[in-house]
Design a protein around this motif. Structure first.
Motif, PDB file in Angstrom:
ATOM      1  N   PRO A 267      43.114  69.227 -26.682  1.00  0.00           N
ATOM      2  CA  PRO A 267      43.567  70.600 -26.906  1.00  0.00           C
ATOM      3  C   PRO A 267      42.426  71.601 -26.686  1.00  0.00           C
ATOM      4  O   PRO A 267      41.287  71.352 -27.066  1.00  0.00           O
ATOM      5  CB  PRO A 267      44.008  70.598 -28.369  1.00  0.00           C
ATOM      6  N   SER A 268      42.757  72.718 -26.039  1.00  0.00           N
ATOM      7  CA  SER A 268      41.764  73.768 -25.789  1.00  0.00           C
ATOM      8  C   SER A 268      42.462  75.122 -25.900  1.00  0.00           C
ATOM      9  O   SER A 268      43.657  75.204 -26.192  1.00  0.00           O
ATOM     10  CB  SER A 268      41.154  73.597 -24.402  1.00  0.00           C
ATOM     11  N   ALA A 269      41.726  76.188 -25.639  1.00  0.00           N
ATOM     12  CA  ALA A 269      42.317  77.534 -25.708  1.00  0.00           C
ATOM     13  C   ALA A 269      43.375  77.726 -24.620  1.00  0.00           C
ATOM     14  O   ALA A 269      44.406  78.344 -24.851  1.00  0.00           O
ATOM     15  CB  ALA A 269      41.223  78.577 -25.572  1.00  0.00           C
ATOM     16  N   GLN A 270      43.126  77.182 -23.427  1.00  0.00           N
ATOM     17  CA  GLN A 270      44.098  77.309 -22.341  1.00  0.00           C
ATOM     18  C   GLN A 270      45.297  76.401 -22.540  1.00  0.00           C
ATOM     19  O   GLN A 270      46.412  76.735 -22.162  1.00  0.00           O
ATOM     20  CB  GLN A 270      43.439  76.972 -21.003  1.00  0.00           C
ATOM     21  N   ASN A 271      45.075  75.233 -23.112  1.00  0.00           N
ATOM     22  CA  ASN A 271      46.126  74.248 -23.324  1.00  0.00           C
ATOM     23  C   ASN A 271      46.074  73.817 -24.793  1.00  0.00           C
ATOM     24  O   ASN A 271      45.523  72.774 -25.121  1.00  0.00           O
ATOM     25  CB  ASN A 271      45.922  73.058 -22.384  1.00  0.00           C
ATOM     26  N   PRO A 272      46.663  74.616 -25.726  1.00  0.00           N
ATOM     27  CA  PRO A 272      46.521  74.320 -27.155  1.00  0.00           C
ATOM     28  C   PRO A 272      47.189  73.011 -27.579  1.00  0.00           C
ATOM     29  O   PRO A 272      46.810  72.411 -28.573  1.00  0.00           O
ATOM     30  CB  PRO A 272      47.177  75.515 -27.839  1.00  0.00           C
TER      31      PRO A 272
END
Length: 103
Positions: free
Chosen positions: A50-55
């Motif tokens: 999970p990241s900011a672009q792909n939560p």
């Protein structure tokens, strides 16, 4: 280092390997590795955190690179051809060895 005859934006066909016969547009050329990324060909699944672009994270499908020797340029007529270089006046141009027309 040899001059690459396929550039990004060209339409190519895969002539060898698991994806033989597939066609697509070249998205990116990796000159140092002598490989290219072709749209919709050689899709692989990549597990992402999970990241900011792909939560949500999860499994993402993306294109993997293919070696240049396994690609052949498609002409406007839809047939594969080899590519050559020649001088046209003061300019160096790519041309189709099958039809002898400038690409």
């Amino acid at each position: 280092m040899t001059k690459l005859k396929i550039k990004s934006g060209d339409t190519v066909q895969v002539i060898a390997g698991d994806h033989k016969g597939s066609e697509g547009k070249v998205l990116k050329v990796l000159k140092d590795k002598n490989k290219a990324i072709v749209e919709g060909v050689n899709m692989v699944k990549k597990h992402t955190k999970p990241s900011a672009q792909n939560p949500q994270g999860g499994i993402v499908e993306k294109e993997a690179s293919i070696h240049m020797s396994n690609l052949s340029l498609l002409t406007s007529k839809g047939e594969t051809t080899r590519v050559g270089f020649r001088m046209d006046g003061d300019n160096k141009v790519r041309f189709s060895k099958k039809s002898n027309e400038v690409i």
